[in-house]
Design a protein around this motif. Sequence first.
Motif, PDB file in Angstrom:
ATOM      1  N   GLY A 257     -21.851  -4.975   3.202  1.00 40.65           N
ATOM      2  CA  GLY A 257     -21.680  -6.615   3.957  1.00 40.65           C
ATOM      3  C   GLY A 257     -21.198  -6.152   5.490  1.00 40.65           C
ATOM      4  O   GLY A 257     -21.111  -7.266   6.135  1.00 40.65           O
ATOM      5  N   GLN A 258     -21.048  -4.944   5.799  1.00 40.75           N
ATOM      6  CA  GLN A 258     -20.760  -4.811   7.290  1.00 40.75           C
ATOM      7  C   GLN A 258     -21.783  -5.145   8.407  1.00 40.75           C
ATOM      8  O   GLN A 258     -21.357  -5.307   9.578  1.00 40.75           O
ATOM      9  N   VAL A 259     -22.767  -5.232   8.029  1.00 36.68           N
ATOM     10  CA  VAL A 259     -24.181  -5.172   9.021  1.00 36.68           C
ATOM     11  C   VAL A 259     -25.145  -6.227   8.112  1.00 36.68           C
ATOM     12  O   VAL A 259     -25.421  -6.223   7.079  1.00 36.68           O
ATOM     13  N   ALA A 260     -25.424  -7.229   9.023  1.00 39.17           N
ATOM     14  CA  ALA A 260     -26.600  -8.118   8.831  1.00 39.17           C
ATOM     15  C   ALA A 260     -27.983  -7.204   8.864  1.00 39.17           C
ATOM     16  O   ALA A 260     -28.330  -6.861   9.968  1.00 39.17           O
ATOM     17  N   VAL A 261     -28.712  -7.053   7.726  1.00 44.12           N
ATOM     18  CA  VAL A 261     -29.863  -6.216   7.886  1.00 44.12           C
ATOM     19  C   VAL A 261     -30.790  -6.937   6.992  1.00 44.12           C
ATOM     20  O   VAL A 261     -30.604  -7.504   5.994  1.00 44.12           O
ATOM     21  N   ALA A 262     -32.245  -6.756   7.441  1.00 39.45           N
ATOM     22  CA  ALA A 262     -33.389  -7.325   6.598  1.00 39.45           C
ATOM     23  C   ALA A 262     -34.579  -6.273   6.614  1.00 39.45           C
ATOM     24  O   ALA A 262     -34.493  -5.633   7.684  1.00 39.45           O
ATOM     25  N   PRO A 263     -35.321  -6.443   5.636  1.00 44.82           N
ATOM     26  CA  PRO A 263     -36.386  -5.699   5.418  1.00 44.82           C
ATOM     27  C   PRO A 263     -37.543  -6.453   6.466  1.00 44.82           C
ATOM     28  O   PRO A 263     -37.553  -7.575   6.531  1.00 44.82           O
ATOM     29  N   ALA A 264     -38.506  -5.457   6.924  1.00 45.30           N
ATOM     30  CA  ALA A 264     -39.443  -6.073   7.902  1.00 45.30           C
ATOM     31  C   ALA A 264     -40.178  -6.853   6.773  1.00 45.30           C
ATOM     32  O   ALA A 264     -40.519  -6.569   5.576  1.00 45.30           O
ATOM     33  N   GLU A 265     -40.631  -8.088   7.391  1.00 43.07           N
ATOM     34  CA  GLU A 265     -41.657  -8.908   6.391  1.00 43.07           C
ATOM     35  C   GLU A 265     -43.262  -8.656   6.714  1.00 43.07           C
ATOM     36  O   GLU A 265     -43.981  -9.009   5.903  1.00 43.07           O
ATOM     37  N   LEU A 266     -43.520  -7.924   7.779  1.00 41.57           N
ATOM     38  CA  LEU A 266     -45.302  -7.787   8.101  1.00 41.57           C
ATOM     39  C   LEU A 266     -45.557  -6.642   7.416  1.00 41.57           C
ATOM     40  O   LEU A 266     -46.809  -6.516   7.613  1.00 41.57           O
ATOM     41  N   GLY A 267     -44.882  -5.652   7.047  1.00 41.02           N
ATOM     42  CA  GLY A 267     -45.240  -4.575   6.200  1.00 41.02           C
ATOM     43  C   GLY A 267     -46.295  -4.018   7.518  1.00 41.02           C
ATOM     44  O   GLY A 267     -45.949  -3.704   8.706  1.00 41.02           O
ATOM     45  N   ASN A 268     -47.438  -3.415   6.960  1.00 43.08           N
ATOM     46  CA  ASN A 268     -48.280  -2.482   8.038  1.00 43.08           C
ATOM     47  C   ASN A 268     -49.012  -3.450   8.892  1.00 43.08           C
ATOM     48  O   ASN A 268     -49.356  -2.827   9.934  1.00 43.08           O
ATOM     49  N   ASP A 269     -48.607  -4.649   9.019  1.00 44.72           N
ATOM     50  CA  ASP A 269     -49.092  -5.603  10.021  1.00 44.72           C
ATOM     51  C   ASP A 269     -48.282  -5.665  11.424  1.00 44.72           C
ATOM     52  O   ASP A 269     -48.747  -6.198  12.282  1.00 44.72           O
ATOM     53  N   ALA A 270     -46.959  -5.028  10.971  1.00 43.88           N
ATOM     54  CA  ALA A 270     -45.878  -5.513  12.088  1.00 43.88           C
ATOM     55  C   ALA A 270     -46.412  -4.958  13.489  1.00 43.88           C
ATOM     56  O   ALA A 270     -46.540  -5.415  14.598  1.00 43.88           O
ATOM     57  N   GLY A 271     -46.792  -3.608  13.370  1.00 42.50           N
ATOM     58  CA  GLY A 271     -47.243  -2.953  14.709  1.00 42.50           C
ATOM     59  C   GLY A 271     -48.795  -3.464  15.452  1.00 42.50           C
ATOM     60  O   GLY A 271     -48.880  -3.746  16.522  1.00 42.50           O
ATOM     61  N   ILE A 272     -49.657  -3.825  14.439  1.00 44.64           N
ATOM     62  CA  ILE A 272     -50.740  -4.458  14.711  1.00 44.64           C
ATOM     63  C   ILE A 272     -50.376  -5.731  15.420  1.00 44.64           C
ATOM     64  O   ILE A 272     -51.090  -6.247  16.785  1.00 44.64           O
ATOM     65  N   MET A 273     -49.622  -6.585  14.987  1.00 48.25           N
ATOM     66  CA  MET A 273     -49.521  -8.010  15.419  1.00 48.25           C
ATOM     67  C   MET A 273     -48.653  -7.858  16.754  1.00 48.25           C
ATOM     68  O   MET A 273     -49.008  -8.731  17.713  1.00 48.25           O
ATOM     69  N   GLY A 274     -47.710  -7.129  16.649  1.00 49.30           N
ATOM     70  CA  GLY A 274     -46.865  -6.655  17.880  1.00 49.30           C
ATOM     71  C   GLY A 274     -47.838  -6.310  19.261  1.00 49.30           C
ATOM     72  O   GLY A 274     -47.436  -6.726  20.348  1.00 49.30           O
ATOM     73  N   ALA A 275     -48.542  -5.215  18.860  1.00 53.35           N
ATOM     74  CA  ALA A 275     -49.543  -4.807  20.124  1.00 53.35           C
ATOM     75  C   ALA A 275     -50.479  -5.984  20.284  1.00 53.35           C
ATOM     76  O   ALA A 275     -50.831  -6.177  21.693  1.00 53.35           O
ATOM     77  N   ALA A 276     -50.803  -6.632  19.495  1.00 51.60           N
ATOM     78  CA  ALA A 276     -51.773  -7.949  20.029  1.00 51.60           C
ATOM     79  C   ALA A 276     -50.943  -8.962  20.494  1.00 51.60           C
ATOM     80  O   ALA A 276     -51.715  -9.416  21.824  1.00 51.60           O
ATOM     81  N   TYR A 277     -49.911  -9.009  20.348  1.00 52.48           N
ATOM     82  CA  TYR A 277     -49.028 -10.095  21.062  1.00 52.48           C
ATOM     83  C   TYR A 277     -48.703  -9.495  22.387  1.00 52.48           C
ATOM     84  O   TYR A 277     -48.909 -10.209  23.424  1.00 52.48           O
ATOM     85  N   PHE A 278     -48.541  -8.286  22.727  1.00 52.21           N
ATOM     86  CA  PHE A 278     -48.300  -7.704  23.780  1.00 52.21           C
ATOM     87  C   PHE A 278     -49.465  -7.644  24.698  1.00 52.21           C
ATOM     88  O   PHE A 278     -49.451  -7.790  25.920  1.00 52.21           O
ATOM     89  N   MET A 279     -50.605  -7.456  24.091  1.00 47.71           N
ATOM     90  CA  MET A 279     -52.034  -7.660  24.826  1.00 47.71           C
ATOM     91  C   MET A 279     -52.142  -9.077  25.343  1.00 47.71           C
ATOM     92  O   MET A 279     -52.605  -9.349  26.260  1.00 47.71           O
ATOM     93  N   GLN A 280     -51.870  -9.899  24.320  1.00 47.63           N
ATOM     94  CA  GLN A 280     -52.227 -11.512  24.755  1.00 47.63           C
ATOM     95  C   GLN A 280     -51.127 -11.660  25.693  1.00 47.63           C
ATOM     96  O   GLN A 280     -51.695 -12.693  26.548  1.00 47.63           O
ATOM     97  N   SER A 281     -49.893 -11.242  26.156  1.00 49.17           N
ATOM     98  CA  SER A 281     -49.137 -11.727  27.178  1.00 49.17           C
ATOM     99  C   SER A 281     -49.729 -10.950  28.376  1.00 49.17           C
ATOM    100  O   SER A 281     -49.349 -11.400  29.606  1.00 49.17           O
ATOM    101  N   LYS A 282     -50.491 -10.323  28.300  1.00 45.84           N
ATOM    102  CA  LYS A 282     -51.061  -9.606  29.531  1.00 45.84           C
ATOM    103  C   LYS A 282     -52.204 -10.276  30.237  1.00 45.84           C
ATOM    104  O   LYS A 282     -52.959 -10.071  31.193  1.00 45.84           O
ATOM    105  N   LEU A 283     -52.734 -11.202  29.188  1.00 42.05           N
ATOM    106  CA  LEU A 283     -54.023 -11.762  29.690  1.00 42.05           C
ATOM    107  C   LEU A 283     -53.848 -13.160  30.564  1.00 42.05           C
ATOM    108  O   LEU A 283     -52.716 -13.721  30.498  1.00 42.05           O
TER     109      LEU A 283
END
Length: 283
Positions: A257-283
């Motif tokens: 209980g010393q650290v608030a920790v959570a497993p990633a929710e997006l699984g294999n999609d996390a990098g895909i969705m984050g990269a797409a979000y980054f590209m969207q921010s550039k448009l």
Amino acid sequence: MSILGIDIGGTTIKGGLVADGKVSGYRKVPTCAKEGRAGITRQLLQLIGEIGGSDPVGISTAGRVDPERGVVTYATDNLPGWTGFDLKTFVQERTGRQTAVINDAVAALLGEVHYGAARGYRDVVMITIGTGIGSAVLRSGAIPSDPDDEGGWLGHLTYVEDGRPCTCGKRGCLETYISATALKRDLESQGFSTRLDGAFASEDKRVKAIIDGFLDRLSDAVLKISDRYRPELVVIGGGVVEMKERWWEAFLDRLGGQVAVAPAELGNDAGIMGAAYFMQSKL
């Protein structure tokens, strides 16, 4: 509109079309990293061709990345020939598509912040456990602008003085002790199968001892990283988290209980969705 999000890792290249916070047309191919840059780029272009279309491309990749230029400024031998590669220009010239490139752990963090486990948090550390260790830090709601910020290179902090050799050229890096590659190496050295799903479920006392050692080191590392950055939340992602039902509770017990920790929710999609979000921010 949709964005083609791609995640380049040491073992596989994954991709899909991202629109309205969802991924469709998911594909993956082997990275073929042993063939160096030629093999990796061949597989990358194959994946883009399989998904098709003409959408803008957001790419997340292992290694240090200058997100403004889309250049990989440094990569370990997990991706041979990747250091100094102008990935953005390469993809734009070969496909004619607008392209943006970002570090894979930063992409995963962006994905989790906007669509997953870290929604609503402003100070977050993301650690991805796969072929290597990826990491990224969110401070006051923003990713540090320096592509070489230490928060993006936690896997190569010294964990054991003069310890195991690392693909970065140093010894004793955190990556050599808590990555999936390190765990597989530990299992193989004792004559066991390197299939991690089987190892986490095994009742063999010797296998359990190896898993226990891995979880001891992981919890120790998370505590040290949390003490260093004081985040509101630490998110753990990467392939190992897909088996979390077999080890997560034991991991939490070690943290006490010393650290608030959570497993990633997006699984294999996390990098895909984050990269797409980054590209969207550039448009």
